[in-house]
Design a protein around this motif. Structure first.
Motif, mmCIF file in Angstrom:
data_model
loop_
_atom_site.group_PDB
_atom_site.id
_atom_site.type_symbol
_atom_site.label_atom_id
_atom_site.label_comp_id
_atom_site.label_asym_id
_atom_site.label_seq_id
_atom_site.Cartn_x
_atom_site.Cartn_y
_atom_site.Cartn_z
ATOM 1 N N GLU A 110 -21.476 -16.098 3.376
ATOM 2 C CA GLU A 110 -20.360 -15.492 4.092
ATOM 3 C C GLU A 110 -20.748 -14.035 4.290
ATOM 4 O O GLU A 110 -20.989 -13.321 3.309
ATOM 5 C CB GLU A 110 -19.066 -15.575 3.282
ATOM 6 C CG GLU A 110 -18.556 -16.976 3.088
ATOM 7 C CD GLU A 110 -17.303 -17.011 2.228
ATOM 8 O OE1 GLU A 110 -16.681 -15.945 1.995
ATOM 9 O OE2 GLU A 110 -16.964 -18.101 1.770
ATOM 10 N N VAL A 111 -20.854 -13.625 5.546
ATOM 11 C CA VAL A 111 -21.327 -12.279 5.827
ATOM 12 C C VAL A 111 -20.414 -11.589 6.835
ATOM 13 O O VAL A 111 -19.727 -12.250 7.626
ATOM 14 C CB VAL A 111 -22.781 -12.282 6.353
ATOM 15 C CG1 VAL A 111 -23.723 -12.930 5.359
ATOM 16 C CG2 VAL A 111 -22.886 -12.970 7.697
ATOM 17 N N GLU A 112 -20.421 -10.267 6.782
ATOM 18 C CA GLU A 112 -19.697 -9.458 7.747
ATOM 19 C C GLU A 112 -20.706 -8.565 8.453
ATOM 20 O O GLU A 112 -21.541 -7.928 7.796
ATOM 21 C CB GLU A 112 -18.651 -8.591 7.043
ATOM 22 C CG GLU A 112 -17.569 -9.408 6.363
ATOM 23 C CD GLU A 112 -16.631 -8.562 5.517
ATOM 24 O OE1 GLU A 112 -16.837 -7.332 5.406
ATOM 25 O OE2 GLU A 112 -15.697 -9.149 4.951
ATOM 26 N N ILE A 113 -20.614 -8.556 9.774
ATOM 27 C CA ILE A 113 -21.477 -7.674 10.550
ATOM 28 C C ILE A 113 -20.589 -6.773 11.407
ATOM 29 O O ILE A 113 -19.487 -7.150 11.798
ATOM 30 C CB ILE A 113 -22.474 -8.454 11.436
ATOM 31 C CG1 ILE A 113 -21.749 -9.414 12.381
ATOM 32 C CG2 ILE A 113 -23.490 -9.191 10.571
ATOM 33 C CD1 ILE A 113 -22.658 -10.109 13.385
ATOM 34 N N VAL A 127 -23.627 -12.548 19.159
ATOM 35 C CA VAL A 127 -24.310 -11.811 18.094
ATOM 36 C C VAL A 127 -24.121 -12.540 16.764
ATOM 37 O O VAL A 127 -25.068 -12.681 15.976
ATOM 38 C CB VAL A 127 -23.805 -10.353 18.006
ATOM 39 C CG1 VAL A 127 -24.384 -9.650 16.780
ATOM 40 C CG2 VAL A 127 -24.165 -9.585 19.269
ATOM 41 N N ALA A 128 -22.907 -13.024 16.505
ATOM 42 C CA ALA A 128 -22.640 -13.757 15.254
ATOM 43 C C ALA A 128 -23.470 -15.033 15.174
ATOM 44 O O ALA A 128 -24.034 -15.364 14.123
ATOM 45 C CB ALA A 128 -21.150 -14.084 15.145
ATOM 46 N N HIS A 148 -18.598 -13.102 10.099
ATOM 47 C CA HIS A 148 -17.402 -12.404 10.580
ATOM 48 C C HIS A 148 -17.841 -11.114 11.244
ATOM 49 O O HIS A 148 -18.629 -10.365 10.677
ATOM 50 C CB HIS A 148 -16.467 -12.101 9.394
ATOM 51 C CG HIS A 148 -15.263 -11.304 9.770
ATOM 52 N ND1 HIS A 148 -14.123 -11.893 10.257
ATOM 53 C CD2 HIS A 148 -15.023 -9.972 9.733
ATOM 54 C CE1 HIS A 148 -13.226 -10.939 10.507
ATOM 55 N NE2 HIS A 148 -13.749 -9.770 10.186
ATOM 56 N N THR A 149 -17.346 -10.879 12.469
ATOM 57 C CA THR A 149 -17.701 -9.639 13.153
ATOM 58 C C THR A 149 -16.540 -8.658 13.075
ATOM 59 O O THR A 149 -15.375 -9.036 13.172
ATOM 60 C CB THR A 149 -18.040 -9.892 14.639
ATOM 61 O OG1 THR A 149 -16.928 -10.512 15.272
ATOM 62 C CG2 THR A 149 -19.260 -10.768 14.774
#
Length: 169
Positions: A110-113, A127-128, A148-149
């Motif tokens: 689970e990542v946030e960019i 992009v995601a 998650h952007t």
């Protein structure tokens, strides 16, 4: 043990450690019996104590490996690698939080960019997807990622203000 590490199976690694301990124990028993047969009666108890110490070390290593897996521990190097991978994706301005966990023999992320705030939803989604695709290909044993952007700006904007009371301080 090698295959267990390759497929991310802590149980298989622990089983390999157990098999290794059994092999060394069998050799040590032969040494103790041989020493006793050659007139060194103390050889058998000494070998018994050495076997006990060896089993304790193997138990410690196996227990640590299983405990870490049960607690969803992930090598910090993998988290760092995920951050580096995400930072190379075109359109990612910054990398937010990165969380990895084991589910069976596979990693899930689970990542946030952070992307440009004036980017369209379609472009931010692209992009995601690119970030997830890059992670799946470049991070060992990663099978899925939720990306998650968040928009970067404009200055002073808090895009999560309505969630402030629901998140830990």
């Amino acid at each position: 043990m090698k295959v267990g590490r390759e497929i991310g199976s802590a149980a298989l690694v622990a089983d390999g450690l157990h098999a290794r301990a059994d092999g060394f124990t069998s050799l040590a028993v032969l040494l103790g019996a041989g020493g006793a047969a050659l007139g060194f009666p103390i050889a058998d108890p000494i070998v018994g104590l050495l076997i006990t110490v060896a089993i304790c070390f193997v138990l410690r290593d196996a227990a640590r490996e299983i405990y870490h897996r049960l607690m969803d521990a992930v090598d910090p190097g993998l988290v760092d690698a995920a951050e580096r991978i995400l930072a190379t994706v075109e359109g990612v301005r910054h990398v937010g939080s990165v969380r990895l966990r084991w589910i069976g023999h596979a990693l899930h992320a689970e990542v946030e960019i952070i992307v440009a705030h004036d980017m369209s939803v379609i472009d931010a989604h692209a992009v995601a997807v690119a970030a997830e695709h890059r992670l799946i290909h470049d991070l060992p044993r990663l099978r899925a990622a939720t990306v998650h952007t968040d928009p970067d700006g404009p200055d002073g904007a808090d895009h999560h203000a309505s969630l402030a009371g629901h998140r830990p301080a």
